[in-house]
Design a protein around this motif. Structure first.
Motif, PDB file in Angstrom:
ATOM      1  N   LEU A  90       0.833  -1.190  -0.067  1.00 19.96           N
ATOM      2  CA  LEU A  90       0.254  -0.155   0.020  1.00 19.96           C
ATOM      3  C   LEU A  90       0.829   1.239  -0.005  1.00 19.96           C
ATOM      4  O   LEU A  90       2.076   1.229   0.280  1.00 19.96           O
ATOM      5  CB  LEU A  90      -0.999  -0.016   1.241  1.00 19.96           C
ATOM      6  N   TYR A  91       0.313   2.256  -0.493  1.00 23.49           N
ATOM      7  CA  TYR A  91       0.794   3.478  -0.520  1.00 23.49           C
ATOM      8  C   TYR A  91       0.105   4.420   0.743  1.00 23.49           C
ATOM      9  O   TYR A  91      -0.881   4.920   0.655  1.00 23.49           O
ATOM     10  CB  TYR A  91       0.726   4.138  -1.813  1.00 23.49           C
ATOM     11  N   PRO A  92       0.891   4.881   1.603  1.00 24.95           N
ATOM     12  CA  PRO A  92       0.490   5.329   2.934  1.00 24.95           C
ATOM     13  C   PRO A  92      -0.228   6.394   2.639  1.00 24.95           C
ATOM     14  O   PRO A  92      -1.140   6.706   3.504  1.00 24.95           O
ATOM     15  CB  PRO A  92       1.646   5.519   3.816  1.00 24.95           C
ATOM     16  N   LEU A  93       0.212   7.174   1.875  1.00 25.16           N
ATOM     17  CA  LEU A  93      -0.303   8.463   1.611  1.00 25.16           C
ATOM     18  C   LEU A  93      -1.591   8.690   0.556  1.00 25.16           C
ATOM     19  O   LEU A  93      -2.472   9.589   0.434  1.00 25.16           O
ATOM     20  CB  LEU A  93       0.590   9.673   0.983  1.00 25.16           C
ATOM     21  N   LEU A  94      -1.872   7.537   0.065  1.00 24.66           N
ATOM     22  CA  LEU A  94      -3.134   7.490  -0.968  1.00 24.66           C
ATOM     23  C   LEU A  94      -4.386   6.958  -0.158  1.00 24.66           C
ATOM     24  O   LEU A  94      -4.196   6.095   0.734  1.00 24.66           O
ATOM     25  CB  LEU A  94      -2.747   6.415  -2.057  1.00 24.66           C
ATOM     26  N   THR A  95      -5.636   7.392  -0.473  1.00 27.58           N
ATOM     27  CA  THR A  95      -6.735   6.944   0.201  1.00 27.58           C
ATOM     28  C   THR A  95      -7.258   5.608  -0.231  1.00 27.58           C
ATOM     29  O   THR A  95      -6.548   5.016  -1.217  1.00 27.58           O
ATOM     30  CB  THR A  95      -7.742   8.071   0.010  1.00 27.58           C
ATOM     31  N   GLU A  98      -8.378   5.922  -3.810  1.00 34.70           N
ATOM     32  CA  GLU A  98      -7.312   6.197  -4.739  1.00 34.70           C
ATOM     33  C   GLU A  98      -6.559   4.947  -5.084  1.00 34.70           C
ATOM     34  O   GLU A  98      -6.145   4.643  -6.184  1.00 34.70           O
ATOM     35  CB  GLU A  98      -6.431   7.286  -4.250  1.00 34.70           C
ATOM     36  N   PHE A 102      -6.153   3.262  -8.440  1.00 30.97           N
ATOM     37  CA  PHE A 102      -4.954   2.753  -9.192  1.00 30.97           C
ATOM     38  C   PHE A 102      -4.763   1.180  -9.615  1.00 30.97           C
ATOM     39  O   PHE A 102      -4.241   1.082 -10.876  1.00 30.97           O
ATOM     40  CB  PHE A 102      -3.807   3.049  -8.149  1.00 30.97           C
ATOM     41  N   PHE A 103      -5.186   0.336  -8.891  1.00 29.25           N
ATOM     42  CA  PHE A 103      -5.356  -0.999  -9.114  1.00 29.25           C
ATOM     43  C   PHE A 103      -5.995  -1.311 -10.279  1.00 29.25           C
ATOM     44  O   PHE A 103      -5.923  -2.055 -11.052  1.00 29.25           O
ATOM     45  CB  PHE A 103      -5.350  -1.994  -7.772  1.00 29.25           C
ATOM     46  N   ALA A 105      -6.643   0.735 -12.866  1.00 35.56           N
ATOM     47  CA  ALA A 105      -5.982   1.417 -13.790  1.00 35.56           C
ATOM     48  C   ALA A 105      -4.825   0.348 -14.143  1.00 35.56           C
ATOM     49  O   ALA A 105      -4.451   0.143 -15.487  1.00 35.56           O
ATOM     50  CB  ALA A 105      -5.437   2.778 -13.639  1.00 35.56           C
ATOM     51  N   ILE A 106      -3.879  -0.042 -13.198  1.00 28.56           N
ATOM     52  CA  ILE A 106      -2.727  -0.855 -13.810  1.00 28.56           C
ATOM     53  C   ILE A 106      -3.316  -2.161 -14.182  1.00 28.56           C
ATOM     54  O   ILE A 106      -2.519  -3.024 -14.853  1.00 28.56           O
ATOM     55  CB  ILE A 106      -1.725  -0.916 -12.698  1.00 28.56           C
TER      56      ILE A 106
ATOM     57  N   GLY B   4      -3.140   4.440 -20.112  1.00 29.17           N
ATOM     58  CA  GLY B   4      -3.902   4.416 -18.810  1.00 29.17           C
ATOM     59  C   GLY B   4      -3.225   3.885 -17.514  1.00 29.17           C
ATOM     60  O   GLY B   4      -3.244   4.674 -16.713  1.00 29.17           O
ATOM     61  N   ILE B   5      -2.233   3.070 -17.973  1.00 27.02           N
ATOM     62  CA  ILE B   5      -1.315   2.756 -16.792  1.00 27.02           C
ATOM     63  C   ILE B   5      -0.288   3.847 -16.448  1.00 27.02           C
ATOM     64  O   ILE B   5      -0.078   4.259 -15.088  1.00 27.02           O
ATOM     65  CB  ILE B   5      -0.416   1.344 -17.244  1.00 27.02           C
ATOM     66  N   ALA B   8      -2.099   6.625 -14.491  1.00 31.25           N
ATOM     67  CA  ALA B   8      -2.459   5.916 -13.045  1.00 31.25           C
ATOM     68  C   ALA B   8      -0.997   6.326 -12.209  1.00 31.25           C
ATOM     69  O   ALA B   8      -1.183   6.786 -11.009  1.00 31.25           O
ATOM     70  CB  ALA B   8      -3.138   4.799 -12.997  1.00 31.25           C
ATOM     71  N   THR B  15       0.365  12.648  -6.511  1.00 31.91           N
ATOM     72  CA  THR B  15      -0.176  12.821  -5.230  1.00 31.91           C
ATOM     73  C   THR B  15       0.709  12.864  -4.027  1.00 31.91           C
ATOM     74  O   THR B  15       0.656  13.462  -3.024  1.00 31.91           O
ATOM     75  CB  THR B  15      -1.505  11.909  -5.161  1.00 31.91           C
ATOM     76  N   GLU B  16       1.586  11.569  -4.020  1.00 32.61           N
ATOM     77  CA  GLU B  16       2.228  11.407  -3.017  1.00 32.61           C
ATOM     78  C   GLU B  16       3.273  12.514  -2.911  1.00 32.61           C
ATOM     79  O   GLU B  16       3.549  13.055  -1.830  1.00 32.61           O
ATOM     80  CB  GLU B  16       3.082   9.945  -3.198  1.00 32.61           C
ATOM     81  N   ARG B  19       1.376  15.415  -1.093  1.00 31.45           N
ATOM     82  CA  ARG B  19       0.753  15.085   0.291  1.00 31.45           C
ATOM     83  C   ARG B  19       2.212  14.721   1.093  1.00 31.45           C
ATOM     84  O   ARG B  19       2.099  15.310   2.414  1.00 31.45           O
ATOM     85  CB  ARG B  19       0.107  13.782   0.084  1.00 31.45           C
ATOM     86  N   THR B 204       6.132  -1.666  -1.974  1.00 27.30           N
ATOM     87  CA  THR B 204       4.954  -1.529  -3.252  1.00 27.30           C
ATOM     88  C   THR B 204       5.362  -1.896  -4.691  1.00 27.30           C
ATOM     89  O   THR B 204       4.645  -2.083  -5.514  1.00 27.30           O
ATOM     90  CB  THR B 204       4.477  -0.301  -3.027  1.00 27.30           C
ATOM     91  N   ASN B 207       3.615  -4.321  -6.598  1.00 28.62           N
ATOM     92  CA  ASN B 207       2.296  -4.073  -7.442  1.00 28.62           C
ATOM     93  C   ASN B 207       2.969  -4.144  -8.875  1.00 28.62           C
ATOM     94  O   ASN B 207       2.220  -4.381  -9.920  1.00 28.62           O
ATOM     95  CB  ASN B 207       1.735  -2.985  -7.195  1.00 28.62           C
ATOM     96  N   SER B 211       2.082  -7.624 -11.582  1.00 27.63           N
ATOM     97  CA  SER B 211       1.033  -7.194 -12.627  1.00 27.63           C
ATOM     98  C   SER B 211       1.503  -7.246 -13.819  1.00 27.63           C
ATOM     99  O   SER B 211       2.872  -6.966 -14.259  1.00 27.63           O
ATOM    100  CB  SER B 211       0.658  -5.676 -12.226  1.00 27.63           C
ATOM    101  N   VAL B 213       1.616  -4.741 -15.710  1.00 30.17           N
ATOM    102  CA  VAL B 213       2.373  -3.375 -16.169  1.00 30.17           C
ATOM    103  C   VAL B 213       3.776  -3.736 -16.775  1.00 30.17           C
ATOM    104  O   VAL B 213       4.682  -4.018 -16.172  1.00 30.17           O
ATOM    105  CB  VAL B 213       2.727  -2.627 -14.927  1.00 30.17           C
TER     106      VAL B 213
END
Ligand code: ATP
Ligand code: MG
Lengths: 540, 371
Positions: A90-95, A98, A102-103, A105-106, B4-5, B8, B15-16, B19, B204, B207, B211, B213
């Motif tokens: 998980l990405y701690p800063l994403l809700t 989100e 993300f998943f 989309a990928i 798309g990928i 995303a 975003t990261e 934040r 992470t 992922n 996948s 990707v």
């Protein structure tokens, strides 16, 4: 032809062999359980099958043959891998929302009606529907685990590989989780490979692979495996050699003069360990170096409250911890256990209420400083330095507590022996499985002989033997040191080893009683899990 | 390529970055470096290789020469070849300073007539050029003043300075373009290394591994974030240089911009390499800083002229892309020859080659699997 065929797969890390010549088969609709001690090679085999790690040998999935990650690329759209570790992917800063986006989309998913319904169902199933705008870093450990799981399920994989998915997940959710896995495997006819430390879960699987020291040493259904060890399991008794007693049973390689007991799947572990080591090292805690006076009540919380914005994580909680008492703090994921412990430690400021530690009212940071040497803490998330070996970590912490070097070294050796991590001393934490790391964290917490010990899920992800050893250690600490322990766990069987349990639900205390009393209140409960689930179904 | 990928991933990174407030670092750091060093660095230059042509051969000119010979700032040689020969030596980078003492130098001064000393300074490294020029002037004027006590010598001797590249030489002009070269080498590399290693450190990265990707899509999204963020720094740094430090800009802005973008690509590829071999963010950070800052400074021309390097240092300087970029950047600011100079075109080509080669290699070396 079976849908999944694993042929003589070997995985190496540098010079170390993690799993050797592993072979097995599985058909669509089957759940295959991976069980075995920490570090026995389960994760490595999973990584090989998921195509994320180089391996020797051959794997066949639905007509696709692959020998390395590159060749596995073609089937990755069908694979869902959830690696071991709380919130690891998980990405701690994403809700929460989100993450799902993300998943999605990928994985190239179309957002049609069917998808949206499925997504909503997943969210509701794991109880995250109301928390979609919360950042993953602000979720409780179990909630993170559930989020990882639904992120893995979102593309409906045909080959689902879950590495200890239920570690840190509460009993109610665990039940739901199994329901959903059961459902999709029937509906979508998938293969699921799942490792677990919960033997009750393993019993529900169609096939179990038992791992030991980098090899698959037995295959079969739970019944078949239990059959293998039946003759070594007895009712609890005194014994000396090649035997091990735990939880009302004695496991012995040599015949004993007492009646046999029904084996549980755990027995497989104990017997294996006995065969391997002959004797499982006895935990032996020595008396405290310095005798100390401990007050009758070591911790008293009065109306402790914690809020995150508008969300109340702990709602006026009263709690008492007495000298030499083991207090189990139970509750569903997100009930507020970690939050509560963090308030006791001063890691979260207290919003309301009063806290008295060792007879001292805690009002400022200074009050805490004096108590620092009297408190030990193991956090739910791993807290060792990743760039130092285990030995260096332990020495570092000993230094921090100003324990003289020669004494520290001796102590570290003893703990390493007792907790069974001697052979891992010169590894980096990141090179070791979760369960083994968990043991160091405990060792670190008791190095300085504290008076109070706060343990946040010290047994999650730890194998059956180490768990048994840990509980033996805790009981000895209590007897010999008069230590008081506040411990959280999701293994309901462990609630029975506590003197008293407190159950939190949505931030409020709903039970504060001894296990014995609770059993009396619920005479038809087979085990503590039943009681727990009753409390959580009743009011929902 | 799957947009798309890529979208995303980019959205996630941005975003990261916002934040975690790391975005502040992305823009604060380059600006801080240019401010701190732009105001801070003053260098001392010693042992400039100096050649003096003495047409006067008088007591005064001998005095002057001996002053130069005894100064630690100059390694002086009196020559008797032709001016052209020596100018050629400068162009080849074998001589830094060339001083011509004209005929009747002493006589004219004693008579109170004006005279002119010719000084040529190699300013291919503007910073050094300025400094050497200052020393030369000081040395000449002092020597002459010692010789003739009662006439204000300053009015009599005109020092006819000819910087081979650059007429108005100030410290800022000399340092600031070089700093841009360092910053655009270091900062994008750090960000790209961190963006990838962070995923390895936390886990992470699974992922991506597990996948469908593609490696390309992953890298494109991972690298385009630092690329676009730092592209903005090209403009910010330009503004600091021209407005705050008043460095002239004589060249073509498009050349400055496009060269910087290519240079950022090179920096990103270095970050990529680091991310392949490291596992934790702190190690990646330190490694990136070491691999980029050292050559960044050494071969920026701020500390030592490439032309005066010998042996392995000379080869190393040509191995690192820093030197090529700096040449074009200094040209863009101070000279303005742009692509009319063949050297600039060749260097530009070399940079493109570096960017292309390093990115390709990095992509090849990166494995979509655990180690
Ligand atoms: N910093 C924070 N900001 C917002 N909410 C938070 C924060 N920290 C915790 N929470 C919320 O507080 C609630 C209680 O979390 P806590 O970690 O105490 O649960 P827990 O009982 O330890 O659960 P688990 O069994 O899963 O570990 C959760 O809903 C969690 O999302
Ligand atoms: Mg918790």
């Amino acid at each position: 032809m079976p849908d999944l065929e694993v042929k003589k797969v070997t995985v190496r890390y540098k010079e170390k062999i993690a799993i050797k010549d592993a072979s097995f088969e599985a058909n669509s609709g089957e759940i295959v359980g991976f069980i075995g001690a920490d570090g026995s090679g389960k994760s490595s085999l999973m990584h090989a099958i998921a195509g994320v790690k180089k391996f020797e040998g051959e794997i066949l999935f639905k007509g696709h043959i692959y020998h390395n990650p590159k060749e596995a690329e073609r089937i990755k759209q069908h694979i869902g891998l959830m690696p071991q570790g709380i919130g690891l992917v998980l990405y701690p800063l994403l809700t929460v929302k989100e993450h799902l986006d993300f998943f999605t989309a990928i994985r190239n998913l179309k957002k049609d009606d069917e998808y949206l319904q499925y997504r909503e169902r997943l969210l509701k199933m794991v109880g995250l529907f109301e928390f979609q705008n919360r950042q993953a870093g602000h979720l409780s450990g179990g909630m993170q685990q559930k989020l990882s799981l639904i992120c893995t399920l979102i593309h409906k994989p045909k080959l689902l590989i879950l590495d200890e998915p239920t570690t840190g997940v509460d009993p109610v959710s665990r039940r739901e989780l199994w329901q959903i896995i059961d459902e999709i495997r029937k509906k979508d006819n998938i293969i699921a490979l799942i490792s677990t430390g919960y033997m009750q879960e393993a019993e529900r699987m169609d096939k179990i692979l038992l791992f030991e020291n980098g090899q698959i040493i037995a295959k079969g259904t739970a019944e078949e495996l239990k059959e293998l060890v039946k003759n070594y399991v007895y009712l609890e008794t005194e014994c000396k050699e090649e035997c091990f007693s735990f939880a009302k049973r004695t496991y012995s390689l040599k015949p004993l003069n007492v009646p046999h007991a029904d084996p549980e799947l755990e027995a497989v572990f104990f017997i294996n360990a006995l065969k391997k080591y002959k004797n499982i090292p006895e935990i032996n805690v020595e008396e405290r170096e310095i005798k100390i006076e401990i007050p009758e009540v070591v911790m008293e919380a009065i109306g402790l409250t914690k809020r995150f914005n508008n969300f109340i994580a702990n709602d006026h909680i009263d709690m008492v911890l007495k000298r030499g008492e083991i207090l189990g703090l139970l509750g569903a994921n997100g009930a507020g256990k970690t939050t509560f412990i963090k308030m006791l430690l001063g890691l979260h400021p207290i919003d309301e209420g009063q806290l008295i530690l060792l007879g001292k009212k805690i009002e400022s940071y200074k009050d805490r400083l004096e108590l620092k040497s009297k408190i030990g803490y193991v956090s739910q998330k791993f807290a060792l330095y990743k760039d130092m070996t285990i030995r260096e970590n332990l020495i570092y912490f000993a230094n921090m507590h100003q324990i003289p070097m020669s004494k520290a070294l001796k102590k570290i050796d003893k703990l390493a022996d007792g907790l069974g991590f001697k052979e891992y001393m010169d590894y980096l934490p990141t090179e070791l499985p979760l369960g083994i790391n968990q043991r160091f964290s405990v060792a670190v917490a008791i190095l300085h002989e504290p008076v109070i010990l706060f343990l946040d899920e010290p047994t999650s992800g730890v194998d059956a033997i180490a768990r048994a050893q840990l509980w033996k250690l805790l009981h000895q600490l209590k007897q010999k040191w008069g230590i008081s322990i506040l411990i959280t766990t999701h293994y309901m069987s462990e609630a029975e080893y506590c003197d008293r349990v407190v159950v939190l639900k949505q931030g409020k205390k709903i039970i504060d009683d001894t296990p014995q009393n609770l059993y009396q209140k619920f005479p038809d409960a087979k085990n503590f899990e039943d009681i727990f689930i009753k409390f959580h179904e009743e009011k929902n | 390529m799957n947009t798309g990928i890529i979208k995303a991933y980019i959205l996630k990174e941005i975003t990261e970055l916002f934040r975690s407030k790391f975005i502040i670092m992305v823009y604060l750091l380059p600006t801080m470096i240019i401010l701190l060093f732009g105001y801070g660095i003053r260098l001392e230059v010693t042992h400039s290789r100096t050649v003096i042509l003495d047409y006067d051969k008088s007591k005064l000119s001998k005095d002057l020469i001996s002053k130069f010979e005894h100064s630690k700032y100059f390694d002086t040689k009196v020559s008797n070849t032709t001016e052209d020969n020596i100018l050629n030596e400068i162009k080849k980078g074998k001589v830094d300073v060339f001083i011509i003492i004209p005929e009747n130098f002493e006589k004219r001064i004693l008579k109170g007539q004006k005279t002119e000393i010719g000084v040529f300074v190699d300013s291919s490294l503007p910073m050094r050029g300025t400094i050497m020029q200052g020393y030369v002037e000081g040395e000449i004027l002092n020597a002459a003043q010692d010789y003739i006590k009662n006439i204000p010598i300053r009015n009599l001797i005109t020092i006819n300075n000819r910087n081979l590249f650059n007429q108005s030489m100030r410290d800022e002009n000399a340092i600031v373009p070089g700093l841009i070269g360092i910053i655009l080498f270091v900062a994008p590399a750090i960000l790209s290394a961190l963006l990838i290693v962070k995923e390895k450190e936390t886990g992470t990265i699974f992922n991506f591994y597990s996948s469908p990707v593609g490696k390309f899509d992953f890298l494109i999204s991972k690298l385009s974030v630092p690329f676009f963020l730092h592209s903005i720094n090209i403009f910010i740094l330009f503004l600091w240089a021209t407005y705050l430090f008043q460095v002239p800009f004589r060249g073509n802005f498009f050349i400055y911009w496009i060269t910087s973008e290519i240079y950022i690509l090179i920096s990103l590829s270095i970050g990529l390499f680091i991310s392949i071999i490291t596992r934790t963010q702190i190690v990646a950070l330190i490694a990136t800083v070491i691999v980029t800052i050292l050559p960044g400074f050494l071969y920026s021309g701020i500390i030592m002229p490439i032309s005066s390097m010998t042996g392995s240092a000379y080869i190393e300087a040509h191995l690192f892309p820093v030197m090529y970029f700096n040449h074009i950047i200094y040209d863009s600011f101070l000279i303005g020859q742009g692509f009319s100079s063949e050297k600039n075109v060749i260097y530009f080509g070399i940079l493109i080659f570096y960017a292309f080669a390093l990115l390709t290699l990095g992509t090849l070396f990166m494995k979509k699997e655990m180690r």
